[in-house]
Design an enzyme around this catalytic site. Structure first.
Site, PDB file in Angstrom:
ATOM      1  N   ARG A  98       0.850  -1.196   0.000  1.00 14.43           N
ATOM      2  CA  ARG A  98       0.000   0.000   0.000  1.00 14.43           C
ATOM      3  C   ARG A  98       0.881   1.240   0.000  1.00 14.43           C
ATOM      4  O   ARG A  98       1.970   1.244   0.610  1.00 14.43           O
ATOM      5  CB  ARG A  98      -0.899   0.031   1.246  1.00 14.43           C
ATOM      6  CG  ARG A  98      -2.073  -0.921   1.199  1.00 14.43           C
ATOM      7  CD  ARG A  98      -3.121  -0.509   0.155  1.00 14.43           C
ATOM      8  NE  ARG A  98      -4.264  -1.410   0.146  1.00 14.43           N
ATOM      9  CZ  ARG A  98      -4.400  -2.451  -0.687  1.00 14.43           C
ATOM     10  NH1 ARG A  98      -3.485  -2.712  -1.593  1.00 14.43           N
ATOM     11  NH2 ARG A  98      -5.488  -3.200  -0.639  1.00 14.43           N
ATOM     12  N   HIS A 154      -0.929   0.142  -9.781  1.00 15.02           N
ATOM     13  CA  HIS A 154      -1.656  -0.758  -8.871  1.00 15.02           C
ATOM     14  C   HIS A 154      -2.275  -1.931  -9.649  1.00 15.02           C
ATOM     15  O   HIS A 154      -3.483  -2.164  -9.604  1.00 15.02           O
ATOM     16  CB  HIS A 154      -2.730   0.022  -8.094  1.00 15.02           C
ATOM     17  CG  HIS A 154      -3.169  -0.704  -6.837  1.00 15.02           C
ATOM     18  ND1 HIS A 154      -3.544  -0.065  -5.689  1.00 15.02           N
ATOM     19  CD2 HIS A 154      -3.305  -2.030  -6.553  1.00 15.02           C
ATOM     20  CE1 HIS A 154      -3.888  -0.942  -4.765  1.00 15.02           C
ATOM     21  NE2 HIS A 154      -3.747  -2.159  -5.277  1.00 15.02           N
TER      22      HIS A 154
END
Ligand code: NDP
Ligand code: OXD
Length: 313
Positions: A228, A276
């Site tokens: 993250r 991502h």
């Protein structure tokens, strides 16, 4: 009133179409947020990735919340998240395999100096002078030895790299050195020529990739953050690379996504940016996971991948 449980899909409308067909044969009423009218008291189950804050607490009869992703930080960032409702995170061998592939790809790309050979090719230059460092001397450190970190570590171990992993609890994985807890963090960093972040984002792990952490790595270590954006103190990265403490970084996740066009990461020659995409939950597999999870809930069973609210993962 129907006896079928009602599932609300709380995902961006562009995603809903990808998922709906996989729920067609299930004994469920499936509603899509933004498309269908509903009464909050009729919702039994929700599946979502980044739900709008405040919404989940409005469903008085919710039985379980399913996360489309493995990471659940976006749910727990909601100050009104209803912690009494079980939150089940997505765990899937295919997702772990794709994550491991991403990690192996970027470790090998750096280890085998692929960017340099691509640059040489553009200059029609034949040079064999760049020998890779010995694999047996290139130590991999994986932050987070859970579902994904373990698989990535095993793949790298099988390629001949010495692999260590850091986790909260001690692990026993063949050929992977286990470091556990804060007390062993510095020792773990000292043997990590590649530092690969596969931790969940929690208050304890927020900002773990920072200048102090980098200073404890061997000089010239390489960072891969695939967990993250909140794990990385973004302002600390470029100074660490420019000083030579880090050789470079591969980043799949960012504090702000999409990564703003103004981010210096885009154009830094030693930073690789991907949007991502290290692994994306497969709608068919995830729909089956949710359908089976609902059946288990209806039978009164506790799901094995229920998030521990105290730990936050
Ligand atoms: P798991 O929950 O299976 O593993 C988490 C690991 O982190 C465990 O080994 C755990 O230790 C360790 N850990 C957690 N907190 C601490 C701490 N404070 N100190 C030390 N170790 C800690 O997660 P997954 O492997 O399934 O997923 C990891 C993350 O990967 C997800 O949370 C998500 O953010 C990210 N992800 C990113 C994707 C992408 O496309 N970029 C796709 C999928 C996931 P212990 O085992 O002792 O509890
Ligand atoms: C996940 C993700 O957590 O895709 O699964 O980031």
């Amino acid at each position: 009133m129907s006896a079928r449980p009602t599932l609300l899909m709380l995902v961006p409308s562009s995603w809903a179409g990808l998922w709906l067909e996989h729920f067609q044969k299930a004994q469920l009423n499936v509603l899509v947020q933004g498309r269908d009218e509903y009464r909050v008291e009729d919702i039994d189950y929700v599946f979502s990735f980044r739900p709008p804050h405040g919404l989940l607490k409005t469903f008085p009869k919710l039985k379980t919340i399913f996360s489309v992703g493995a990471g659940v930080d976006a749910f727990l960032a909601d100050p009104d998240f209803p912690k009494r409702i079980p939150l089940v995170r997505f765990v899937d061998p295919q997702l772990s395999t794709e994550m491991a592939q991403y990690v192996v790809l970027h470790v090998l790309g750096q280890h085998r100096q692929q960017a340099t050979f691509e640059a040489q090719q553009k200059q029609s230059r034949w040079s064999q002078m760049l020998l890779p460092r010995k694999t047996a001397d290139t130590r991999i450190g994986i932050l987070g030895l859970g579902e994904i970190g373990t698989m990535a570590g095993e793949r790298l171990r099988d390629l001949g790299f010495p692999v260590s992993g850091w986790s909260r609890s001690r692990k026993h994985v063949r050929g992977i050195e286990s470091y556990a807890g804060e007390a062993e963090f510095a020792d773990f960093l000292a043997v990590s020529d590649f530092l690969i972040c596969l931790l969940p984002l929690t208050p304890e792990t927020h900002g773990v990739l920072n200048a102090k952490t980098f200073s404890r790595l061997p000089k010239g270590a390489y960072l891969i953050n695939v967990a993250r954006g909140g794990h990385l103190k973004e302002d600390d990265l470029i100074p660490a690379i420019d000083s030579g403490q880090l050789a470079g970084a591969t980043l799949d996740v960012f504090q702000t996504e999409p990564l703003p066009e103004t981010s210096p990461f885009w154009l830094h020659p030693k930073i690789t940016v991907t949007p991502h995409v290290a692994a994306i939950s497969d709608p068919q597999i995830a729909a089956r996971f949710v359908i089976e999870g609902i059946s288990a809930s209806e039978r009164g069973e506790t799901h094995p991948h229920t998030v521990n609210m105290t730990r936050g993962y």
